[in-house]
Design a protein around this motif. Structure first.
Motif, PDB file in Angstrom:
ATOM      1  N   UNK A   1      11.385   8.507   0.181  1.00  0.00           N
ATOM      2  CA  UNK A   1      10.731   9.540   1.229  1.00  0.00           C
ATOM      3  C   UNK A   1       9.461  10.099   0.891  1.00  0.00           C
ATOM      4  N   UNK A   2       8.887   9.555  -0.228  1.00  0.00           N
ATOM      5  CA  UNK A   2       7.520   9.850  -0.549  1.00  0.00           C
ATOM      6  C   UNK A   2       6.287   9.457   0.270  1.00  0.00           C
ATOM      7  N   UNK A   3       5.263   9.991   0.166  1.00  0.00           N
ATOM      8  CA  UNK A   3       4.252   9.461   0.945  1.00  0.00           C
ATOM      9  C   UNK A   3       3.623   8.149   0.549  1.00  0.00           C
ATOM     10  N   UNK A   4       3.301   7.252   1.534  1.00  0.00           N
ATOM     11  CA  UNK A   4       2.725   5.927   1.472  1.00  0.00           C
ATOM     12  C   UNK A   4       1.194   6.022   0.976  1.00  0.00           C
ATOM     13  N   UNK A   5       0.656   5.031   0.331  1.00  0.00           N
ATOM     14  CA  UNK A   5      -0.719   5.043   0.401  1.00  0.00           C
ATOM     15  C   UNK A   5      -1.351   4.453   1.673  1.00  0.00           C
ATOM     16  N   UNK A   6      -2.703   4.758   1.945  1.00  0.00           N
ATOM     17  CA  UNK A   6      -3.484   4.218   3.274  1.00  0.00           C
ATOM     18  C   UNK A   6      -3.490   2.954   3.291  1.00  0.00           C
ATOM     19  N   UNK A   7      -3.545   2.134   2.172  1.00  0.00           N
ATOM     20  CA  UNK A   7      -3.678   0.704   1.877  1.00  0.00           C
ATOM     21  C   UNK A   7      -3.316   0.225   0.648  1.00  0.00           C
ATOM     22  N   UNK A   8      -3.003  -1.052   0.611  1.00  0.00           N
ATOM     23  CA  UNK A   8      -2.648  -1.610  -0.935  1.00  0.00           C
ATOM     24  C   UNK A   8      -3.506  -2.858  -0.953  1.00  0.00           C
ATOM     25  N   UNK A   9      -3.499  -3.453  -2.165  1.00  0.00           N
ATOM     26  CA  UNK A   9      -3.950  -4.637  -2.573  1.00  0.00           C
ATOM     27  C   UNK A   9      -3.474  -5.522  -3.784  1.00  0.00           C
ATOM     28  N   UNK A  10      -2.257  -6.004  -3.544  1.00  0.00           N
ATOM     29  CA  UNK A  10      -1.814  -6.907  -4.402  1.00  0.00           C
ATOM     30  C   UNK A  10      -2.357  -8.206  -4.656  1.00  0.00           C
ATOM     31  N   UNK A  11      -2.707  -8.322  -5.730  1.00  0.00           N
ATOM     32  CA  UNK A  11      -3.274  -9.521  -5.992  1.00  0.00           C
ATOM     33  C   UNK A  11      -2.404 -10.588  -6.925  1.00  0.00           C
ATOM     34  N   UNK A  12      -2.285 -12.004  -5.998  1.00  0.00           N
ATOM     35  CA  UNK A  12      -1.524 -12.833  -6.709  1.00  0.00           C
ATOM     36  C   UNK A  12      -0.137 -12.488  -7.020  1.00  0.00           C
ATOM     37  N   UNK A  13       0.628 -11.744  -6.593  1.00  0.00           N
ATOM     38  CA  UNK A  13       1.618 -10.786  -6.947  1.00  0.00           C
ATOM     39  C   UNK A  13       3.041 -11.902  -7.535  1.00  0.00           C
ATOM     40  N   UNK A  14       3.453 -11.274  -8.625  1.00  0.00           N
ATOM     41  CA  UNK A  14       4.637 -11.937  -9.207  1.00  0.00           C
ATOM     42  C   UNK A  14       5.939 -11.497  -8.200  1.00  0.00           C
ATOM     43  N   UNK A  15       5.810 -12.054  -6.966  1.00  0.00           N
ATOM     44  CA  UNK A  15       6.681 -11.487  -5.820  1.00  0.00           C
ATOM     45  C   UNK A  15       8.000 -12.072  -5.897  1.00  0.00           C
ATOM     46  N   UNK A  16       8.130 -13.210  -6.483  1.00  0.00           N
ATOM     47  CA  UNK A  16       9.518 -13.860  -6.934  1.00  0.00           C
ATOM     48  C   UNK A  16       9.589 -14.283  -8.236  1.00  0.00           C
ATOM     49  N   UNK A  17      10.436 -13.525  -9.214  1.00  0.00           N
ATOM     50  CA  UNK A  17      10.586 -13.690 -10.324  1.00  0.00           C
ATOM     51  C   UNK A  17      11.679 -14.953 -10.469  1.00  0.00           C
TER      52      UNK A  17
END
Length: 371
Positions: free
Chosen positions: A233-249
Motif C-alpha cells: 500500500x505504498x505510493x508508486x512512482x510516476x514512471x519506471x524504466x526496466x532495461x532488459x529485465x531478468x523477469x523470468x529466472x
C-alpha cells in the motif's frame, strides 16, 4: 472456405435471418474456429520437432555507429561459463570485475558532467549523482536507480555507469542503491535495500515527481519494487524504466534459445548469470514474482519504458513483460536496439545509440513526471 453455387430458385429457401443474428452467428463461428486453431496449435507446439538451424556467421549490422559496432563485434565474454556456487566463490569474481569497471567511472563522470557522492539512506549504502546543469523542470524530480549484475556483480562504483548516463543525458538527480549481495547477504536483501530507499524517497519527494530504473537484475528489481509497493500500500512512482529485465529466472522464453551463443554478454541461459541468480535466491522459488516479475500482477503499474536488443538473451523476458503490461491496460513503450546483445546500451557513453536510448527514457519520464 468453399462457397457452393447459388441455386436458381429461392422458392424453398429458409427465410433470411436478421442481420444482427447473422453477425452473432458469424462471430460465434469465427471464435469457434479460432479456439480450435489455438488448441491445435498448442498441441502441435508440444509435439513439434524442433527447428534445425544451420550454423552460420553473423556479421555486425552495417547501420550502427563505429562505437556500437565495436561492442557488438566483441568476442563472447571470457568467463561466461563460470559456475560459482556460493557467495564466497562469487566475491573474487565480483571484485575483479568491479575494479576494472570502476576505473572507467571517472572518465564517464567528466564527459557527462556529473558529480557523485557516497551516502547512506536508512542504513542502506547509496550514491547521489547530480548533473552540473539541472533544467528548471527537473529540479524537484528525483530518480531511483538499481544496478544490474545478476544479483552478484557490480558492487560500489561499478554499479554506477547506467546512473551516470541517466543523470548526464537526462539531466536528472539520481539516487543509486548499492544493495547487499552474496556473500554479504542473499535474497531478499537486494529487494529489501531497494525498498528501504524507495520508502525514504517517498517521505521527502512527491512520488508523482519520481521514477525508478535499472537494467538486467536492476530491471527485475525495478519491477519488484512496484509489485511490493502495491502489496504494502505504498505510493508508486510516476514512471519506471526496466532495461532488459531478468523477469523470468526460470529461463522460459524463446530468445533463451534463439540468441544463445549470439549474445556476447550473457552468452548462454546456463551461464554465469543463471549461476549468480541461483546463489542470490538461496533456494527460494525462482518463479516467485519477486525473482521472476513476469509472473506477478502488473495491473495498476505506472507507465513503463522497456529497452532490449535484437541479440539480447533476455529479449523474450523484455517482450513478455511488455505484452503483459499492455494486456493489463498499462501504458508501455518498448525500444529495441539493432544488433545489440544484453545491456549493450550501457557499455559506451560515446556511442550515439547509447545517448538515443537515454534521451528516449528521459523524454518518457518528462512526459509522465509532475513538475
Amino acid at each position: 472456405m468453399i462457397t457452393q453455387p447459388r441455386r436458381a430458385t429461392r422458392s424453398h429457401a429458409p427465410a433470411a435471418k436478421p442481420k444482427a443474428a447473422q453477425t452473432r452467428n458469424a462471430t460465434a463461428w469465427g471464435w469457434g474456429i479460432l479456439a480450435g486453431l489455438v488448441v491445435a496449435t498448442s498441441v502441435a507446439a508440444q509435439d513439434a520437432t524442433p527447428l534445425q538451424v544451420p550454423a552460420k556467421s553473423v556479421p555486425v549490422p552495417g547501420d550502427v555507429s563505429p562505437q556500437m559496432a565495436k561492442v557488438i563485434g566483441a568476442p563472447l565474454r571470457a568467463n561466461w561459463a563460470i559456475q560459482p556456487r556460493t557467495g564466497e566463490e562469487w566475491k573474487p569474481v565480483a571484485e575483479a570485475g568491479a575494479a576494472a569497471l570502476a576505473r572507467q567511472v571517472p572518465g564517464m563522470l567528466a564527459r557527462l558532467k556529473v558529480t557523485v557522492e557516497r551516502t547512506t539512506i536508512d542504513g542502506v549504502r547509496a550514491f547521489i549523482l547530480t548533473p552540473d546543469d539541472i533544467p528548471p523542470e527537473n529540479r524537484d524530480r528525483l530518480l531511483v536507480h538499481v544496478h544490474g549484475g545478476c544479483y552478484v556483480l557490480n558492487p560500489g562504483e561499478a554499479g554506477l555507469p547506467e546512473a551516470i548516463f541517466m543523470a548526464g543525458f537526462g539531466r536528472f538527480k539520481v539516487i543509486s542503491v548499492d544493495y547487499r549481495m552474496p556473500p554479504e547477504a542473499t535474497y531478499p536483501a537486494a529487494h529489501d535495500d531497494a525498498m528501504t530507499v524507495w520508502k525514504a524517497v517517498t517521505r521527502t519527494t512527491d512520488p508523482r515527481r519520481t521514477a525508478i530504473f535499472g537494467t538486467s537484475a536492476g530491471g527485475a528489481l525495478t519491477l519488484a519494487i512496484v509489485l511490493r509497493a502495491k502489496q504494502e500500500g505504498l505510493p508508486l512512482p510516476a514512471a519506471i524504466a526496466p532495461g532488459t529485465p531478468m523477469s523470468d529466472t526460470t529461463k522460459v522464453g524463446d530468445s533463451f534459445v534463439t540468441n544463445a551463443m549470439l549474445d556476447n554478454v550473457l552468452v548462454s541461459p546456463d551461464g554465469f548469470c543463471d549461476a549468480g541468480a541461483k546463489v542470490y535466491a538461496n533456494g527460494h522459488d525462482l518463479k516467485d514474482p519477486m525473482l521472476s516479475p513476469v509472473y506477478g500482477d502488473l495491473s495498476g503499474f505506472p507507465p513503463t519504458i522497456l529497452t532490449t536488443g535484437t541479440r539480447d538473451l533476455l529479449l523474450s523476458n523484455t517482450v513478455r513483460v511488455h505484452r503483459k503490461l499492455r494486456e493489463a491496460g498499462v501504458e508501455a513503450f518498448l525500444q529495441v536496439g539493432e544488433g545489440q546483445s544484453h545491456a549493450h546500451y550501457i557499455r559506451d557513453d560515446t556511442a550515439p545509440e547509447t545517448k538515443a536510448v537515454f534521451m528516449e527514457i528521459a523524454g518518457f519520464f518528462d512526459r509522465h513526471l509532475a513538475r
